[in-house]
Design an enzyme around this catalytic site. Structure first.
Site, PDB file in Angstrom:
ATOM      1  N   CYS A  23     -21.358 -13.240  46.786  1.00 58.95           N
ATOM      2  CA  CYS A  23     -22.306 -13.756  45.797  1.00 58.95           C
ATOM      3  C   CYS A  23     -21.840 -15.126  45.268  1.00 58.95           C
ATOM      4  CB  CYS A  23     -22.516 -12.730  44.677  1.00 58.95           C
ATOM      5  SG  CYS A  23     -23.979 -13.043  43.679  1.00 58.95           S
ATOM      6  N   GLU A  24     -21.647 -15.269  43.972  1.00 57.14           N
ATOM      7  CA  GLU A  24     -21.173 -16.559  43.460  1.00 57.14           C
ATOM      8  C   GLU A  24     -19.788 -16.878  44.024  1.00 57.14           C
ATOM      9  OE1 GLU A  24     -20.289 -16.689  39.341  1.00 57.14           O
ATOM     10  OE2 GLU A  24     -20.603 -18.837  39.174  1.00 57.14           O
TER      11      GLU A  24
END
Lengths: 380, 280
Positions: A150-151
């Site tokens: 994800c991030e």
């Protein structure tokens, strides 16, 4: 009027009896469940390095090593890395260990208002870099395999672009890259798709704000509150959030294994760290609103993050039904990186489901292991 | 206006004459050869006349917006207060906020008024937001009832099946709402007004802190910023200093690792406090 016959009184009585029995069993189970039964991230690990609130863990091997270079897992600030080891039978980390991979994972800790001024540069060029350098020094290797989630995938992309000599292979999972691609893929209602259904929820929310709104939000709270992030995600399945502790729980309340799985998932969901303020501004303004990463304009510490400079092998794993990072947002990477060795793995399921879903267990780890093993074999 | 100035000029003239008893006057007092005591005796009369003139001036200059009984009744009516920021109360607040700022005079009062105004803006935004959500729930219910009662519709055979249908319908309708521009606008306005209210609260709290020798939120934020920047500089210097050594020798463990000795852990670290929140 409805054509189907209504249930008889006997059917209704039977349903009521089943319901009562379920509740009775559930009540007994719930009284027996203790806090230690709901522990998550319990794989055997060792704290090998820390800096400020950041901790680096190395996981104990459970099988003979089959890939020499260690794999470093970098999660994002939206959620916590413990999702990768939810429980014994739902754990990407345990599955990688079982295949003979040397696994490290970073815990970014729980940022407070004191961490308000930390930026993407701090996370990428200080904390992540320090972890990589520690592994290189301790394991006497020159590079690591980097796995971003994800991030954390965005961190990993930035790190690899700025430090190409420290990463052997780059693995990204459910990682946003082009934050505006979802607009082009938006359903118009004519082709059967519900209008807006292909648009990333975070993308839409972030784009509805002005940069000044984000500034004032961070100024008022210091950080991007974890509760606010949780609220935005809860809009994906609004009634599920409202019904999971009553109607939803009925499905699992009389089955100990399912009940504990439900409670562990809830524990992870409730543990939503705040996102450091300045880094949150970069995420929401520079990336979500201005799409600087895909446009080649994202700057860290005065250096431009040039994705074309990534020439090492790249594996991109994403979820087909991901409404937080819609597939086009991450598949855009293919055209942006400089490597000729780019592979995609598309999995059934949603954003988090690919990691914790029962059906997907082992699929992610197997895909990653096979891909790494093939590259290790070529190098050897 | 000329009439007012003439009245004012006349009263000032009388006033000055009263204060200068020793000087010859152009008026009839000079011809009669009035003494100092006569001048002192004339002083109260001159003062009274001046007050009367000024009262007249003030009354004429007043904007014709006097508080009438009806206006007062509406101002203090609970009906007026029930709506956030409604009616004359809100207007009065607005006028108070937009009035002239006299240096630091009444600063705290002004901050409290601004806090009140920001709370009203936030409440209005929340009401707008809630009305959209309530509308979606009503819409979902209408759709649900229509689907269940349309000719040929299959009846649910259990309460659970019925509940699942209802949740599915509500989920779809609310999902549509969450992606609508009206909802995004209302949500943004709510977040914006909540942020401004929070900042206004801070302004009031900081006024208290400053008066009571307590560091303010802004000052603490500044300290944190300084610490973060100093830490960055320190690490840059450490990295620059370590570079030649690192090139020459590969240490078995990094310096940071030595300062943070390995701790065998099986998830024994203190878990952060759980927060409420949901994610998919």
């Amino acid at each position: 009027m409805p054509a189907k016959t209504l249930p008889s009184a006997a059917d209704a009585m039977r349903e009521l009896a089943d319901f009562n029995l379920k509740m009775l069993k559930g009540g007994e189970l719930l009284t027996k469940v203790k806090a230690e039964d709901v522990q998550i991230a319990t794989a055997d690990r060792e704290l090998v390095f820390s800096r400020d609130k950041v901790s680096l863990y190395r996981y104990a091997a459970t099988a003979d090593r089959r890939i020499d270079l260690p794999v470093l897992i970098a999660y994002g600030q939206v959620g916590r890395y413990t999702m990768t080891d939810l429980q014994e039978d739902r754990s990407m980390i345990r599955n990688l260990l079982a295949k003979g991979v040397d696994v490290y994972a970073i815990d970014w800790g729980s940022p407070s208002r004191a961490d308000r001024w930390l930026t993407f540069e701090d996370y990428v060029q200080d904390y992540l870099k320090a972890c990589v350098e520690h592994i290189c020094t301790a394991r006497k290797v020159r590079r690591v395999n980097l796995l971003g989630i994800c991030e954390g995938g965005v961190f990993s992309l930035c790190f690899t672009a700025l430090n190409p000599g420290l990463v052997e292979n780059l693995i990204l999972t459910i990682t946003p890259v082009d934050f505006h691609t979802d607009q082009a893929a938006q359903g118009d209602g004519k082709g059967g798709a519900r209008p807006g259904s292909a648009v990333g929820l975070m993308n839409q929310w972030a784009r509805s704000l002005t940069p000044d709104d984000v500034d004032r939000l961070i100024e008022a709270n210091g950080n991007l509150p974890g509760e606010l992030i949780g609220y935005v995600f809860s809009m994906l399945t609004p009634t599920a959030s409202l019904s999971k502790y009553n109607i939803g729980m009925l499905d699992v309340v009389d089955d100990e294994k399912k009940l504990l799985n439900f409670l562990r998932m809830e524990k992870w969901l409730a543990d939503r760290p705040h996102h450091p303020g300045e880094a949150a501004k970069e995420l929401l303004i520079n990336l979500y609103q201005q799409n600087q990463l895909a446009l080649g304009q994202f700057m860290l510490g005065g250096r431009r993050v040039d994705l074309t400079s990534i020439t090492i092998p790249v594996l991109n794993v994403f979820a087909k039904e991901d409404h937080i990072i819609p597939p086009p947002c991450t598949q855009a990477l293919r055209a942006l990186v400089g490597t000729k060795d780019y592979t995609e793995i598309a999995l059934e399921g949603g954003h988090i489901g690919v990691f914790v879903g029962g059906k997907s267990q082992g699929v992610v780890a197997s895909g990653i292991f096979d891909w790494l093993h093939e590259r290790a074999r070529r190098t050897a | 206006v000329n009439e007012l100035f003439q009245a004012w000029g006349e009263s000032q003239k009388r006033w000055i004459e009263a204060l200068q008893p020793g000087k010859p006057r152009s008026s009839e007092a000079a011809s009669t050869g009035a003494s100092v005591s006569d001048g002192l005796l004339a002083l109260p009369a001159a003062w009274r006349e001046s007050i009367e003139k000024w009262t007249e001036v003030a009354q004429r200059a007043t904007v014709p917006k006097a508080l009438t009984p009806d206006l007062l009744r509406s101002m203090f009516s609970p009906e007026q207060w029930s709506g956030a920021g409604a009616g004359v109360f809100d207007t009065s607040l607005q006028q108070a906020l937009e009035g002239p700022r006299l240096a630091t005079l009444w600063t705290l009062d002004r901050k409290l008024l601004e806090l009140q105004a920001s709370a009203q803006r936030r409440d209005r935004a929340a009401a707008q937001f809630q009305s959209l959500v309530q509308g979606a729930w009503a819409n979902a219910y209408q759709r649900f009832v229509a689907a269940q009662t349309q000719p040929g519709a299959e009846a649910a055979t259990s309460w659970r099946a019925l509940a699942d249908r209802w949740l599915s319908q509500a989920n779809e309708t609310l999902g549509e709402l969450h992606r609508s521009q009206a909802f995004l606008d209302a949500q943004r306005e709510l977040m914006r007004s909540a942020s401004e209210h929070r900042l206004q609260e801070r302004a009031v709290a900081e006024g208290f802190c400053e008066a009571n020798h307590i560091p303010t939120r802004s000052e603490v934020d500044e300290v944190h910023r300084t610490v973060t920047e100093l830490r960055r500089q320190l690490r840059q210097l450490q990295a620059a200093a370590a570079l030649p050594t690192r090139r020459a020798v590969r240490e078995p463990e990094s310096r940071d690792a030595v300062t943070s000795p390995p701790v065998r852990s099986k998830s024994k670290r203190a878990q952060p406090a759980a927060r409420t929140g949901t994610k998919p």
